[in-house]
Scaffold this motif. Sequence first.
Motif, short mmCIF file in Angstrom:
data_model
loop_
_atom_site.label_atom_id
_atom_site.label_comp_id
_atom_site.label_asym_id
_atom_site.label_seq_id
_atom_site.Cartn_x
_atom_site.Cartn_y
_atom_site.Cartn_z
N ASP A 189 0.83 -1.21 0.00
CA ASP A 189 0.00 0.00 0.00
C ASP A 189 0.86 1.26 0.00
OD1 ASP A 189 -2.17 -1.64 0.05
OD2 ASP A 189 -2.65 -1.32 2.17
N VAL A 222 -6.08 0.42 -2.78
CA VAL A 222 -5.44 0.18 -1.48
C VAL A 222 -6.47 -0.33 -0.47
CG1 VAL A 222 -4.44 1.35 0.51
CG2 VAL A 222 -3.43 1.66 -1.74
N THR A 226 -6.24 -3.88 1.38
CA THR A 226 -6.21 -3.97 2.84
C THR A 226 -7.34 -4.85 3.37
OG1 THR A 226 -5.24 -1.75 2.93
CG2 THR A 226 -6.18 -2.62 4.96
#
Length: 227
Positions: A189, A222, A226
């Motif tokens: 990320d 991202v 995640t």
Amino acid sequence: ITSLINIRKTQGRTITTDEGQEATELVVGKLFATWPDEHALPAIKAEALSDPAMVNRVVSSDGRYAMIILRTQFMTEEDTELVHDEAQRIGGRYERPGFSVYYGGLPALGGSLRRLILSEFATLGGLALLTFTLVMLLIFRHPLGVIGPLAVVAVSGIWTASLMAISGMPVTMLSQIIPSFIICIGMGDSVHIISVYRDARRKGVENERAVIHAVAMCGTPVAFTTL
């Protein structure tokens, strides 16, 4: 506790009844009915090795190993591990050259695995963190390119470990990969966002607009990564 000292020895014995007939009765005793002196030990050893009820249960067929079986009431994993540790401490007092004490069974296996998991938990996390730092330095060649991603990874790791502790989730062979996993995701990320930000700055975009641009471009992918 069951061992050679107190194991039940059951054998048949021929007796003569009052009517003069022969009959067989069962005699239940112990191998060590009384504590023997040193000279009686060879005979007791021969007696134990000739009893099929003892061989490969509390003594090996060659007489090199004897077993002490410890059974406890049902306990939690933590209490079971405490008992295992205490058994190891007691057994360790009798370790001598040529005389070793080994531990087996599910409690021993569980305790050893937990120690191994916790050890590897720290080792894998430390190696992943070191690799992470070196890769960040190699890619960005700037302290901020390391400090920012490290902060993201550190906060994520602390939150994850804290939530595991609060919810009572144990550390298992599966969950020991979590620190390395968090580091990999956090690095991925961070590399995406910082790379887009640096590209924007190279094109002359001012700092605040470059940050907004990087988050806008990478925010959705991202977030999915995640999650």
